[in-house]
Design an enzyme around this catalytic site. Structure first.
Site, PDB file in Angstrom:
ATOM      1  N   ARG A  12      41.019  35.289  47.992  1.00  0.00           N
ATOM      2  CA  ARG A  12      39.919  35.559  47.057  1.00  0.00           C
ATOM      3  C   ARG A  12      40.479  36.153  45.779  1.00  0.00           C
ATOM      4  O   ARG A  12      41.595  36.678  45.754  1.00  0.00           O
ATOM      5  CB  ARG A  12      38.931  36.569  47.657  1.00  0.00           C
ATOM      6  CG  ARG A  12      38.099  36.028  48.774  1.00  0.00           C
ATOM      7  CD  ARG A  12      36.862  36.877  49.040  1.00  0.00           C
ATOM      8  NE  ARG A  12      37.150  38.166  49.637  1.00  0.00           N
ATOM      9  CZ  ARG A  12      36.822  39.333  49.088  1.00  0.00           C
ATOM     10  NH1 ARG A  12      36.209  39.378  47.912  1.00  0.00           N
ATOM     11  NH2 ARG A  12      37.100  40.468  49.709  1.00  0.00           N
ATOM     12  N   ASN A  82      49.445  41.796  47.072  1.00  0.00           N
ATOM     13  CA  ASN A  82      48.258  41.757  46.203  1.00  0.00           C
ATOM     14  C   ASN A  82      47.042  42.411  46.838  1.00  0.00           C
ATOM     15  O   ASN A  82      46.173  42.909  46.121  1.00  0.00           O
ATOM     16  CB  ASN A  82      47.954  40.285  45.864  1.00  0.00           C
ATOM     17  CG  ASN A  82      46.566  40.099  45.295  1.00  0.00           C
ATOM     18  OD1 ASN A  82      46.314  40.393  44.126  1.00  0.00           O
ATOM     19  ND2 ASN A  82      45.626  39.635  46.122  1.00  0.00           N
ATOM     20  N   GLY A  84      44.242  44.622  48.035  1.00  0.00           N
ATOM     21  CA  GLY A  84      43.883  45.970  47.578  1.00  0.00           C
ATOM     22  C   GLY A  84      42.381  46.172  47.625  1.00  0.00           C
ATOM     23  O   GLY A  84      41.606  45.214  47.628  1.00  0.00           O
ATOM     24  N   THR A  86      39.040  49.215  46.523  1.00  0.00           N
ATOM     25  CA  THR A  86      38.627  50.442  45.826  1.00  0.00           C
ATOM     26  C   THR A  86      37.605  51.170  46.702  1.00  0.00           C
ATOM     27  O   THR A  86      36.819  50.531  47.412  1.00  0.00           O
ATOM     28  CB  THR A  86      37.963  50.132  44.472  1.00  0.00           C
ATOM     29  OG1 THR A  86      36.932  49.155  44.679  1.00  0.00           O
ATOM     30  CG2 THR A  86      38.946  49.609  43.455  1.00  0.00           C
ATOM     31  N   ASP A  88      35.657  54.116  45.185  1.00  0.00           N
ATOM     32  CA  ASP A  88      35.555  55.026  44.048  1.00  0.00           C
ATOM     33  C   ASP A  88      34.594  56.182  44.295  1.00  0.00           C
ATOM     34  O   ASP A  88      33.522  55.997  44.878  1.00  0.00           O
ATOM     35  CB  ASP A  88      35.069  54.259  42.807  1.00  0.00           C
ATOM     36  CG  ASP A  88      36.055  53.195  42.344  1.00  0.00           C
ATOM     37  OD1 ASP A  88      37.172  53.131  42.894  1.00  0.00           O
ATOM     38  OD2 ASP A  88      35.708  52.438  41.416  1.00  0.00           O
ATOM     39  N   GLN A 141      42.054  56.901  36.002  1.00  0.00           N
ATOM     40  CA  GLN A 141      40.676  56.448  35.760  1.00  0.00           C
ATOM     41  C   GLN A 141      39.694  57.380  36.455  1.00  0.00           C
ATOM     42  O   GLN A 141      39.927  57.770  37.617  1.00  0.00           O
ATOM     43  CB  GLN A 141      40.486  55.010  36.265  1.00  0.00           C
ATOM     44  CG  GLN A 141      39.097  54.446  36.139  1.00  0.00           C
ATOM     45  CD  GLN A 141      38.608  54.354  34.693  1.00  0.00           C
ATOM     46  OE1 GLN A 141      39.368  54.480  33.748  1.00  0.00           O
ATOM     47  NE2 GLN A 141      37.319  54.160  34.525  1.00  0.00           N
ATOM     48  N   TYR A 147      42.749  55.441  44.066  1.00  0.00           N
ATOM     49  CA  TYR A 147      43.235  54.120  43.627  1.00  0.00           C
ATOM     50  C   TYR A 147      44.382  54.265  42.625  1.00  0.00           C
ATOM     51  O   TYR A 147      45.417  53.601  42.737  1.00  0.00           O
ATOM     52  CB  TYR A 147      42.056  53.365  43.011  1.00  0.00           C
ATOM     53  CG  TYR A 147      42.351  51.951  42.562  1.00  0.00           C
ATOM     54  CD1 TYR A 147      42.329  50.900  43.474  1.00  0.00           C
ATOM     55  CD2 TYR A 147      42.621  51.659  41.226  1.00  0.00           C
ATOM     56  CE1 TYR A 147      42.573  49.594  43.065  1.00  0.00           C
ATOM     57  CE2 TYR A 147      42.860  50.365  40.805  1.00  0.00           C
ATOM     58  CZ  TYR A 147      42.836  49.330  41.723  1.00  0.00           C
ATOM     59  OH  TYR A 147      43.083  48.040  41.309  1.00  0.00           O
TER      60      TYR A 147
HETATM   61  N1  LIG Z   1      40.046  42.734  39.654  1.00  0.00           N
HETATM   62  C1  LIG Z   1      40.624  43.508  38.770  1.00  0.00           C
HETATM   63  O1  LIG Z   1      40.151  43.727  37.656  1.00  0.00           O
HETATM   64  C2  LIG Z   1      41.922  44.170  39.091  1.00  0.00           C
HETATM   65  C3  LIG Z   1      42.558  44.897  38.084  1.00  0.00           C
HETATM   66  C4  LIG Z   1      43.784  45.488  38.350  1.00  0.00           C
HETATM   67  C5  LIG Z   1      44.357  45.344  39.585  1.00  0.00           C
HETATM   68  N2  LIG Z   1      43.726  44.640  40.566  1.00  0.00           N
HETATM   69  C6  LIG Z   1      44.377  44.513  41.857  1.00  0.00           C
HETATM   70  O2  LIG Z   1      44.550  43.138  42.149  1.00  0.00           O
HETATM   71  C7  LIG Z   1      44.493  42.950  43.556  1.00  0.00           C
HETATM   72  C8  LIG Z   1      43.456  41.902  43.886  1.00  0.00           C
HETATM   73  O3  LIG Z   1      42.187  42.354  43.418  1.00  0.00           O
HETATM   74  P1  LIG Z   1      40.911  41.393  43.411  1.00  0.00           P
HETATM   75  O4  LIG Z   1      40.000  41.909  42.378  1.00  0.00           O
HETATM   76  O5  LIG Z   1      41.322  39.964  43.376  1.00  0.00           O
HETATM   77  O6  LIG Z   1      40.283  41.754  44.848  1.00  0.00           O
HETATM   78  P2  LIG Z   1      39.177  41.000  45.721  1.00  0.00           P
HETATM   79  O7  LIG Z   1      38.527  39.904  44.951  1.00  0.00           O
HETATM   80  O8  LIG Z   1      38.322  42.088  46.293  1.00  0.00           O
HETATM   81  O9  LIG Z   1      40.052  40.334  46.914  1.00  0.00           O
HETATM   82  C9  LIG Z   1      40.777  41.172  47.741  1.00  0.00           C
HETATM   83  C10 LIG Z   1      41.630  40.367  48.711  1.00  0.00           C
HETATM   84  O10 LIG Z   1      42.433  41.305  49.457  1.00  0.00           O
HETATM   85  C11 LIG Z   1      42.164  41.158  50.845  1.00  0.00           C
HETATM   86  N3  LIG Z   1      42.252  42.459  51.498  1.00  0.00           N
HETATM   87  C12 LIG Z   1      41.567  43.590  51.230  1.00  0.00           C
HETATM   88  N4  LIG Z   1      41.903  44.563  52.087  1.00  0.00           N
HETATM   89  C13 LIG Z   1      42.835  44.032  52.933  1.00  0.00           C
HETATM   90  C14 LIG Z   1      43.544  44.517  54.058  1.00  0.00           C
HETATM   91  N5  LIG Z   1      43.383  45.769  54.503  1.00  0.00           N
HETATM   92  N6  LIG Z   1      44.413  43.670  54.680  1.00  0.00           N
HETATM   93  C15 LIG Z   1      44.571  42.405  54.248  1.00  0.00           C
HETATM   94  N7  LIG Z   1      43.937  41.888  53.183  1.00  0.00           N
HETATM   95  C16 LIG Z   1      43.068  42.687  52.540  1.00  0.00           C
HETATM   96  C17 LIG Z   1      40.770  40.561  50.924  1.00  0.00           C
HETATM   97  O11 LIG Z   1      40.596  39.926  52.191  1.00  0.00           O
HETATM   98  P3  LIG Z   1      39.082  39.570  52.701  1.00  0.00           P
HETATM   99  O12 LIG Z   1      38.651  38.372  51.893  1.00  0.00           O
HETATM  100  O13 LIG Z   1      39.256  39.266  54.148  1.00  0.00           O
HETATM  101  O14 LIG Z   1      38.238  40.777  52.429  1.00  0.00           O
HETATM  102  C18 LIG Z   1      40.819  39.598  49.732  1.00  0.00           C
HETATM  103  O15 LIG Z   1      41.524  38.418  50.092  1.00  0.00           O
HETATM  104  C19 LIG Z   1      44.201  44.331  44.170  1.00  0.00           C
HETATM  105  O16 LIG Z   1      45.391  44.953  44.576  1.00  0.00           O
HETATM  106  C20 LIG Z   1      43.587  45.080  43.005  1.00  0.00           C
HETATM  107  O17 LIG Z   1      43.753  46.474  43.142  1.00  0.00           O
HETATM  108  C21 LIG Z   1      42.512  44.059  40.341  1.00  0.00           C
END
Ligand SMILES: NC(=O)c1ccc[n+]([C@@H]2O[C@H](COP(=O)([O-])OP(=O)(O)OC[C@H]3O[C@@H](n4cnc5c(N)ncnc54)[C@H](OP(=O)(O)O)[C@@H]3O)[C@@H](O)[C@H]2O)c1
Length: 240
Positions: A12, A82, A84, A86, A88, A141, A147
């Site tokens: 995702r 990757n 992760g 939150t 918050d 933040q 986080y």
């Molecule tokens: N979105 C942003 O603006 C942003 C900005 C900076 C950094 N990031 C970082 O980028 C990364 C991806 O973020 P995203 O926004 O794409 O997140 P997302 O859309 O919420 O997707 C998260 C993904 O991580 C998996 N996941 C979560 N917890 C897990 C666990 N305990 N074990 C295995 N897999 C796990 C989820 O699996 P399920 O589908 O099974 O839940 C999903 O595939 C994260 O590390 C986030 O902190 C994001």
């Protein structure tokens, strides 16, 4: 032979874009996920990329999951940490559970993801470790003490791994995305999200594919001398 890449949380959001991009670049890709079976099944149906389920916060589950990936695709050359979450809350309201859940997933999860693949990379004298950190690990933040601590920790991890892996042909780098249009960000209340966008000089959220292209570069042979670096991709919102 195609190199093998593992993307945790690769089904995702940003992870899905990374998995898809690496496949398009010719890698054999495995995408892991935590529990959203429907999203994983849809992702495989759309991309043909194999998915594997385990919790990155659990070391034994990570070791077993990574063994399953290597049994299916071969030794892992590129690992993208990757996954992760939150949880918050302003610090005075943050619970120990919220603290530990984020630390266990975002920080210990990186250890659990990289540690099992590291010996093989050292033996084969090649590896690419790419950790998805965050702008909020660089600047902190409001309501994200947990986080931000994990994402700042990611930068310490890659700088240390870079020094340990350099002679073994392994690079370790981090990417700090700014705000990217994924479910994680779209879950932020609209009023707050609009304020965030107003603070981004680019005037928009980033796209997951913009982070995926940074990953593809760091994974490539062209990036062999980049080691211990942090790439900021944030639309000019913050400079280190
Ligand atoms: N979105 C942003 O603006 C942003 C900005 C900076 C950094 N990031 C970082 O980028 C990364 C991806 O973020 P995203 O926004 O794409 O997140 P997302 O859309 O919420 O997707 C998260 C993904 O991580 C998996 N996941 C979560 N917890 C897990 C666990 N305990 N074990 C295995 N897999 C796990 C989820 O699996 P399920 O589908 O099974 O839940 C999903 O595939 C994260 O590390 C986030 O902190 C994001």
């Amino acid at each position: 032979m195609a190199r093998v890449a593992l993307v945790t949380g690769g089904t995702r959001g940003i992870g899905a874009a990374i998995s898809t991009k690496l496949k398009a670049e010719g890698y054999e890709v495995a995408a892991s996920f935590a529990g959203n079976e429907d999203a994983a099944a849809t992702f495989t149906a759309e991309t043909g990329i194999q998915t594997f389920k385990w919790n990155v916060a659990d070391y034994d589950a990570s070791t077993a999951g990574i063994a399953a990936v290597e049994a299916a695709l071969g030794p892992i050359d590129v690992v993208v940490a990757n996954a992760g979450i939150t949880r918050d809350a302003p610090f005075h309201k943050m619970t120990p559970e919220q603290w530990h859940e984020v630390i266990d997933t975002n920080l210990t999860g990186v250890f659990n993801t990289v540690h099992p693949v590291w010996p093989g990379m050292r033996e084969r004298k090649f590896g690419r470790v790419i950790v998805i950190s965050s702008i909020n690990g660089q600047k902190g933040q409001f309501a994200q003490v947990n986080y931000a601590a994990t994402k700042a920790g990611d930068l310490g991890i890659v700088k240390s791994l870079a020094q340990e892996g350099a002679r073994a042909g392994i690079t370790a780098n981090a990417i700090c995305p700014g705000y990217i249009a994924t479910e994680m960000v779209m879950a932020i209340p609209e009023e707050i999200r609009n304020k965030i966008v107003a603070g981004i000089p680019a005037g928009r959220l980033g796209e997951p594919e913009e982070i995926a292209r940074c990953v593809a570069f760091l994974a490539s042979d062209d990036a062999g001398f980049m080691n211990g670096s942090t790439i900021s991709a944030n639309g000019a919102q913050f400079f280190v």
